[in-house]
Write an enzyme that holds these catalytic residues in place. Structure first.
Site, PDB file in Angstrom:
ATOM      1  N   VAL A  30       0.818  -1.228   0.000  1.00 11.26           N
ATOM      2  CA  VAL A  30       0.000   0.000   0.000  1.00 11.26           C
ATOM      3  C   VAL A  30       0.852   1.279   0.000  1.00 11.26           C
ATOM      4  O   VAL A  30       0.324   2.384   0.079  1.00 11.26           O
ATOM      5  CB  VAL A  30      -1.001   0.027   1.199  1.00 11.26           C
ATOM      6  CG1 VAL A  30      -1.993  -1.108   1.098  1.00 11.26           C
ATOM      7  CG2 VAL A  30      -0.267   0.008   2.533  1.00 11.26           C
ATOM      8  N   ASP A  56      10.810  -4.439   9.295  1.00  4.43           N
ATOM      9  CA  ASP A  56      10.247  -5.374   8.322  1.00  4.43           C
ATOM     10  C   ASP A  56      11.387  -6.233   7.772  1.00  4.43           C
ATOM     11  O   ASP A  56      12.341  -5.704   7.209  1.00  4.43           O
ATOM     12  CB  ASP A  56       9.598  -4.566   7.186  1.00  4.43           C
ATOM     13  CG  ASP A  56       8.887  -5.444   6.167  1.00  4.43           C
ATOM     14  OD1 ASP A  56       9.113  -6.668   6.189  1.00  4.43           O
ATOM     15  OD2 ASP A  56       8.118  -4.909   5.359  1.00  4.43           O
ATOM     16  N   GLU A 231      -9.504   0.363  -1.187  1.00  3.93           N
ATOM     17  CA  GLU A 231     -10.093  -0.911  -1.609  1.00  3.93           C
ATOM     18  C   GLU A 231     -10.625  -1.634  -0.384  1.00  3.93           C
ATOM     19  O   GLU A 231     -10.184  -1.369   0.738  1.00  3.93           O
ATOM     20  CB  GLU A 231      -9.047  -1.788  -2.311  1.00  3.93           C
ATOM     21  CG  GLU A 231      -8.603  -1.246  -3.655  1.00  3.93           C
ATOM     22  CD  GLU A 231      -7.570  -2.135  -4.342  1.00  3.93           C
ATOM     23  OE1 GLU A 231      -7.303  -3.253  -3.836  1.00  3.93           O
ATOM     24  OE2 GLU A 231      -7.031  -1.711  -5.377  1.00  3.93           O
TER      25      GLU A 231
END
EC number: 3.6.-.-
Length: 324
Positions: A30, A56, A231
């Site tokens: 995203v 991450d 979305e």
């Protein structure tokens, strides 16, 4: 009468001079890393020293800036007060275990002590988190921005101070109950176990972890920026994330909605259909989070990589998009 919507920018973060910890998170794909890099660039304009840190395991900071970063903080080329580092919490805990084994290679008790310590769910990652926080705090950066792992890992990461506090309390109880027995077994085996050292080290962490926990729950010091796209799945994930952050008492009042098709005059049929879908979910986001700063970021024509592209993109987080 409806309230006036909050400004759709992240300028509120630049103005909040007390902020020490900023987490940026969201579903994979995203634009989370692009957003955290861009926010760090903007923050470096108003702060003395800023650290951008990736938790991450994919480590996209190196790719974003086109510079290799590692577990030591280093200045990003082109900046005098913005540094970056990439750490893997799981790798950190592995290093701790290997270090312990090297110090006591022939001690049969050390394996047992590790098993005992890690019998509590989440303790391994929490201890790694404690090591990371200890290192970050010692560097004395004015502001630290975390580019976190995709959603699930992020929320676990934020809950580590609580996990660790509970674990240390349990381990303290175990020490008083089983310490004499372990010492007796150690004597019979003729080994010099360092179980007291292990527990003492963990107990020593409790104070600093408790302090981190308090800071994370203090909205003057800590906030979480949610990144999503317009979305269904991303909206659902964002809603779940905000609910969990609320349950952890961690402040969140900014949502960045990336990849929006904002040109109403487009003639492309696919773009028209996609824009219609995006507008539907964007309306839901605005309705659900009327007390949030909702930053609407347009789909950009090219990939955002390198310092120049990131600096240009970072302006979209501060100045609302206006069609040229």
């Amino acid at each position: 009468m409806s309230l006036e919507p909050l400004p759709g920018t992240l300028e509120n973060l630049l103005e909040q001079t007390s902020l020490k910890w900023i987490f940026v998170g969201g579903k994979g794909g995203v634009g989370k890393t692009t957003t955290s890099c861009s926010l760090a660039i903007q923050m470096s304009k108003v702060r003395k020293s800023v650290l951008l840190i990736s938790t991450d395991p994919a480590h996209n900071l190196s790719d974003a800036f086109g510079t290799k970063f590692g577990k030591e903080a280093r200045l990003i080329p082109g900046f005098e007060n913005l540094s970056a580092m990439e750490i893997d919490p799981n790798a950190s805990i592995q290093e701790m275990l290997e270090q312990s084994e090297q110090q006591n290679p022939n001690n049969p008790m050390s394996g047992m002590m590790q098993d005992l310590a890690f019998a509590i769910p989440g303790i391994d990652e929490a201890l790694a988190f404690a090591e990371v926080m200890k290192e970050v705090k010692s560097m004395n950066f004015d502001c630290v921005i975390f580019d976190t792992a995709p959603t699930g890992h992020t929320l676990r990461f934020l809950n580590f101070p609580t996990v660790l506090e509970k674990a240390l309390a349990k381990l303290s109880g175990l020490t008083s109950r089983f310490g004499p027995l372990i010492n007796q077994m150690s004597g019979m085996l003729g080994t010099n176990t360092n179980q007291e050292d292990i527990f003492a080290k963990m107990e020593g962490m409790r104070g600093s972890i408790s302090e981190v926990n308090k800071q994370f729950k203090n909205p003057d010091l800590t906030t979480f920026v949610c990144v999503c796209i317009s979305e269904f799945l991303s909206l659902y994930e964002t809603e779940r994330m905000i609910q969990e952050l609320t349950s952890y008492e961690i402040d969140t009042h900014n949502i960045v909605v990336n990849q929006l098709l904002l040109d109403p005059d487009t003639k492309c049929p696919q773009c028209i259909a996609r824009r219609k879908m995006q507008q539907k979910y964007l309306s839901q986001i605005e309705e659900l989070y009327e007390d949030f700063h909702i930053v609407k970021v347009p789909q950009v024509p090219s990939e955002v990589r390198g310092t120049e592209a990131l600096t240009k993109f970072s302006d979209l987080l501060i100045h609302p998009y206006v069609k040229e």
